[in-house]
Scaffold this motif. Structure first.
Motif, PDB file in Angstrom:
ATOM      1  N   GLN A 236      -2.632   3.573  -9.103  1.00  0.00           N
ATOM      2  CA  GLN A 236      -3.268   2.281  -9.348  1.00  0.00           C
ATOM      3  C   GLN A 236      -2.219   1.222  -9.674  1.00  0.00           C
ATOM      4  OE1 GLN A 236      -6.284   2.781 -12.377  1.00  0.00           O
ATOM      5  NE2 GLN A 236      -7.796   3.184 -10.784  1.00  0.00           N
ATOM      6  N   TYR A 237      -2.479   0.017  -9.178  1.00  0.00           N
ATOM      7  CA  TYR A 237      -1.586  -1.118  -9.410  1.00  0.00           C
ATOM      8  C   TYR A 237      -2.393  -2.277  -9.972  1.00  0.00           C
ATOM      9  CZ  TYR A 237       1.531   1.436  -6.350  1.00  0.00           C
ATOM     10  OH  TYR A 237       2.315   2.399  -5.796  1.00  0.00           O
ATOM     11  N   GLN A 238      -1.802  -2.965 -10.939  1.00  0.00           N
ATOM     12  CA  GLN A 238      -2.413  -4.186 -11.443  1.00  0.00           C
ATOM     13  C   GLN A 238      -2.044  -5.309 -10.486  1.00  0.00           C
ATOM     14  OE1 GLN A 238      -4.637  -4.275 -13.956  1.00  0.00           O
ATOM     15  NE2 GLN A 238      -4.332  -2.070 -13.734  1.00  0.00           N
ATOM     16  N   LEU A 239      -3.042  -6.023 -10.043  1.00  0.00           N
ATOM     17  CA  LEU A 239      -2.879  -7.038  -9.017  1.00  0.00           C
ATOM     18  C   LEU A 239      -3.217  -8.405  -9.597  1.00  0.00           C
ATOM     19  CD1 LEU A 239      -2.734  -7.959  -6.033  1.00  0.00           C
ATOM     20  CD2 LEU A 239      -5.068  -7.136  -5.778  1.00  0.00           C
ATOM     21  N   GLY A 240      -2.311  -9.355  -9.428  1.00  0.00           N
ATOM     22  CA  GLY A 240      -2.561 -10.740  -9.819  1.00  0.00           C
ATOM     23  C   GLY A 240      -2.632 -11.609  -8.573  1.00  0.00           C
TER      24      GLY A 240
ATOM     25  N   ILE B   6       0.667 -10.577  -6.549  1.00  0.00           N
ATOM     26  CA  ILE B   6       1.718  -9.854  -7.265  1.00  0.00           C
ATOM     27  C   ILE B   6       1.150  -8.502  -7.667  1.00  0.00           C
ATOM     28  CG2 ILE B   6       3.102  -9.768  -9.357  1.00  0.00           C
ATOM     29  CD1 ILE B   6       3.394 -12.754  -9.207  1.00  0.00           C
ATOM     30  N   LEU B   7       1.825  -7.449  -7.247  1.00  0.00           N
ATOM     31  CA  LEU B   7       1.433  -6.091  -7.608  1.00  0.00           C
ATOM     32  C   LEU B   7       2.479  -5.544  -8.564  1.00  0.00           C
ATOM     33  CD1 LEU B   7       0.293  -6.402  -4.502  1.00  0.00           C
ATOM     34  CD2 LEU B   7      -0.283  -4.050  -4.950  1.00  0.00           C
ATOM     35  N   THR B   8       2.081  -5.288  -9.774  1.00  0.00           N
ATOM     36  CA  THR B   8       3.000  -4.772 -10.773  1.00  0.00           C
ATOM     37  C   THR B   8       3.354  -3.323 -10.440  1.00  0.00           C
ATOM     38  OG1 THR B   8       1.982  -6.216 -12.409  1.00  0.00           O
ATOM     39  CG2 THR B   8       3.336  -4.410 -13.248  1.00  0.00           C
ATOM     40  N   GLY B   9       4.649  -3.039 -10.336  1.00  0.00           N
ATOM     41  CA  GLY B   9       5.115  -1.688 -10.078  1.00  0.00           C
ATOM     42  C   GLY B   9       4.942  -1.214  -8.647  1.00  0.00           C
ATOM     43  N   PHE B  10       4.788  -2.134  -7.708  1.00  0.00           N
ATOM     44  CA  PHE B  10       4.568  -1.762  -6.307  1.00  0.00           C
ATOM     45  C   PHE B  10       5.743  -0.965  -5.754  1.00  0.00           C
ATOM     46  CE2 PHE B  10       4.245  -2.820  -1.701  1.00  0.00           C
ATOM     47  CZ  PHE B  10       2.977  -2.323  -1.464  1.00  0.00           C
TER      48      PHE B  10
ATOM     49  N   THR C 255       7.905 -22.914 -12.632  1.00  0.00           N
ATOM     50  CA  THR C 255       7.472 -21.662 -13.237  1.00  0.00           C
ATOM     51  C   THR C 255       6.350 -21.075 -12.399  1.00  0.00           C
ATOM     52  OG1 THR C 255       5.933 -22.859 -14.650  1.00  0.00           O
ATOM     53  CG2 THR C 255       8.091 -22.376 -15.568  1.00  0.00           C
ATOM     54  N   ARG C 256       6.159 -19.791 -12.509  1.00  0.00           N
ATOM     55  CA  ARG C 256       5.141 -19.115 -11.727  1.00  0.00           C
ATOM     56  C   ARG C 256       3.746 -19.519 -12.195  1.00  0.00           C
ATOM     57  NH1 ARG C 256       4.350 -12.960 -12.408  1.00  0.00           N
ATOM     58  NH2 ARG C 256       2.367 -13.531 -13.264  1.00  0.00           N
ATOM     59  N   SER C 257       2.865 -19.668 -11.261  1.00  0.00           N
ATOM     60  CA  SER C 257       1.475 -19.997 -11.565  1.00  0.00           C
ATOM     61  C   SER C 257       0.799 -18.835 -12.277  1.00  0.00           C
ATOM     62  CB  SER C 257       0.698 -20.279 -10.277  1.00  0.00           C
ATOM     63  OG  SER C 257       1.289 -21.319  -9.562  1.00  0.00           O
ATOM     64  N   ARG C 258      -0.251 -19.154 -13.030  1.00  0.00           N
ATOM     65  CA  ARG C 258      -1.074 -18.109 -13.619  1.00  0.00           C
ATOM     66  C   ARG C 258      -1.968 -17.529 -12.532  1.00  0.00           C
ATOM     67  NH1 ARG C 258      -3.176 -21.881 -17.466  1.00  0.00           N
ATOM     68  NH2 ARG C 258      -1.393 -22.492 -18.672  1.00  0.00           N
ATOM     69  N   SER C 259      -2.358 -16.309 -12.721  1.00  0.00           N
ATOM     70  CA  SER C 259      -3.245 -15.663 -11.756  1.00  0.00           C
ATOM     71  C   SER C 259      -4.610 -16.349 -11.749  1.00  0.00           C
ATOM     72  CB  SER C 259      -3.440 -14.188 -12.109  1.00  0.00           C
ATOM     73  OG  SER C 259      -2.227 -13.502 -12.021  1.00  0.00           O
ATOM     74  N   ILE C 260      -5.161 -16.509 -10.549  1.00  0.00           N
ATOM     75  CA  ILE C 260      -6.522 -17.016 -10.401  1.00  0.00           C
ATOM     76  C   ILE C 260      -7.481 -15.942 -10.901  1.00  0.00           C
ATOM     77  CG2 ILE C 260      -8.271 -17.754  -8.748  1.00  0.00           C
ATOM     78  CD1 ILE C 260      -5.950 -18.588  -6.886  1.00  0.00           C
ATOM     79  N   TRP C 261      -7.179 -14.696 -10.526  1.00  0.00           N
ATOM     80  CA  TRP C 261      -7.926 -13.550 -11.043  1.00  0.00           C
ATOM     81  C   TRP C 261      -7.040 -12.333 -10.961  1.00  0.00           C
ATOM     82  CZ3 TRP C 261      -9.423 -14.976  -5.968  1.00  0.00           C
ATOM     83  CH2 TRP C 261      -9.379 -13.980  -5.020  1.00  0.00           C
ATOM     84  N   LYS C 262      -7.462 -11.303 -11.670  1.00  0.00           N
ATOM     85  CA  LYS C 262      -6.723 -10.043 -11.697  1.00  0.00           C
ATOM     86  C   LYS C 262      -7.682  -8.913 -11.338  1.00  0.00           C
ATOM     87  CE  LYS C 262      -3.448 -11.595 -15.124  1.00  0.00           C
ATOM     88  NZ  LYS C 262      -2.748 -11.330 -16.357  1.00  0.00           N
ATOM     89  N   GLU C 263      -7.124  -7.883 -10.741  1.00  0.00           N
ATOM     90  CA  GLU C 263      -7.913  -6.704 -10.407  1.00  0.00           C
ATOM     91  C   GLU C 263      -6.975  -5.518 -10.307  1.00  0.00           C
ATOM     92  OE1 GLU C 263      -8.553  -6.667  -5.671  1.00  0.00           O
ATOM     93  OE2 GLU C 263      -9.444  -8.418  -6.639  1.00  0.00           O
ATOM     94  N   THR C 264      -7.546  -4.363 -10.062  1.00  0.00           N
ATOM     95  CA  THR C 264      -6.763  -3.146  -9.877  1.00  0.00           C
ATOM     96  C   THR C 264      -6.936  -2.682  -8.445  1.00  0.00           C
ATOM     97  OG1 THR C 264      -7.128  -2.542 -12.181  1.00  0.00           O
ATOM     98  CG2 THR C 264      -6.442  -0.780 -10.702  1.00  0.00           C
ATOM     99  N   TRP C 265      -5.836  -2.307  -7.809  1.00  0.00           N
ATOM    100  CA  TRP C 265      -5.876  -1.752  -6.459  1.00  0.00           C
ATOM    101  C   TRP C 265      -5.420  -0.304  -6.535  1.00  0.00           C
ATOM    102  CZ3 TRP C 265      -1.426  -0.829  -3.000  1.00  0.00           C
ATOM    103  CH2 TRP C 265      -1.822  -0.356  -1.753  1.00  0.00           C
ATOM    104  N   THR C 266      -6.183   0.572  -5.916  1.00  0.00           N
ATOM    105  CA  THR C 266      -5.842   1.990  -5.895  1.00  0.00           C
ATOM    106  C   THR C 266      -5.330   2.359  -4.510  1.00  0.00           C
ATOM    107  OG1 THR C 266      -7.577   2.423  -7.504  1.00  0.00           O
ATOM    108  CG2 THR C 266      -6.690   4.326  -6.319  1.00  0.00           C
ATOM    109  N   HIS C 267      -4.126   2.895  -4.471  1.00  0.00           N
ATOM    110  CA  HIS C 267      -3.489   3.298  -3.222  1.00  0.00           C
ATOM    111  C   HIS C 267      -3.693   4.797  -3.023  1.00  0.00           C
ATOM    112  CE1 HIS C 267       0.209   4.548  -0.919  1.00  0.00           C
ATOM    113  NE2 HIS C 267      -0.350   3.678  -0.103  1.00  0.00           N
TER     114      HIS C 267
END
Length: 155
Positions: free
Chosen positions: A63-67, A79-83, A46-58
């Motif tokens: 904006q993308y939620q980043l794990g 992992i970028l959600t909706g990249f 199974t996929r690991s949990r994120s060490i941390w999360k942040e938002t990246w603005t392109h």
């Protein structure tokens, strides 16, 4: 003579401790590499949990939620959600499918070989058509954001 034997005993102890530290470090490095290889080649984990999360603005707008799943100097898993949209993903698949090939790894002798543990296929097509060029720019922006480099599409 007593002074010499004292120094010899201390140096022997220091060298023994240093050798143990080097051995421990080498063991940790080899185990780390082995676990990375195992987790990358076992598709049932199974996929690991994120060490941390942040938002990246392109480009100051999207904006993308980043794990961050794994972050080491020589390897990162983000992992970028909706990249990519579904349409963009299908466009890349359509352009790449005719030229996909099994990925090779370094063989340790200056060449490359196919590895049964690595289940990756790759392509190398020009990212210059109307669909793939903007996606390529998107990827370069993110890679530069993460690496702190200024890598450009044209080299």
């Amino acid at each position: 003579m007593e002074y010499t034997s004292c120094i010899e005993a201390n140096l022997t102890h220091e060298f023994t401790m240093e050798k143990q530290l080097i051995s421990h470090y080498e063991f940790n490095e080899s185990m780390s590499d082995a676990w990375e290889e195992y987790t990358c080649s076992n598709e049932h984990l199974t996929r690991s949990r994120s060490i941390w999360k942040e938002t990246w603005t392109h480009n100051h707008d999207k904006q993308y939620q980043l794990g961050i799943l794994h972050d080491r100097p020589r390897s990162k898993i983000h992992i970028l959600t909706g990249f990519l949209s579904e349409e963009e993903c299908h466009a890349i698949e359509k352009a790449a499918n005719p030229i996909l090939q099994i990925a090779e790894v370094a063989d340790g002798r200056g060449g490359s070989e196919v590895s049964k543990e690595r289940k990756v296929i790759q392509e190398s097509f020009p990212w210059s058509n109307s669909v793939t060029a903007p996606l390529s720019q998107h990827v370069f922006h993110y890679v530069n954001h993460v690496s702190g480099l200024d890598i450009r599409q044209n080299g």
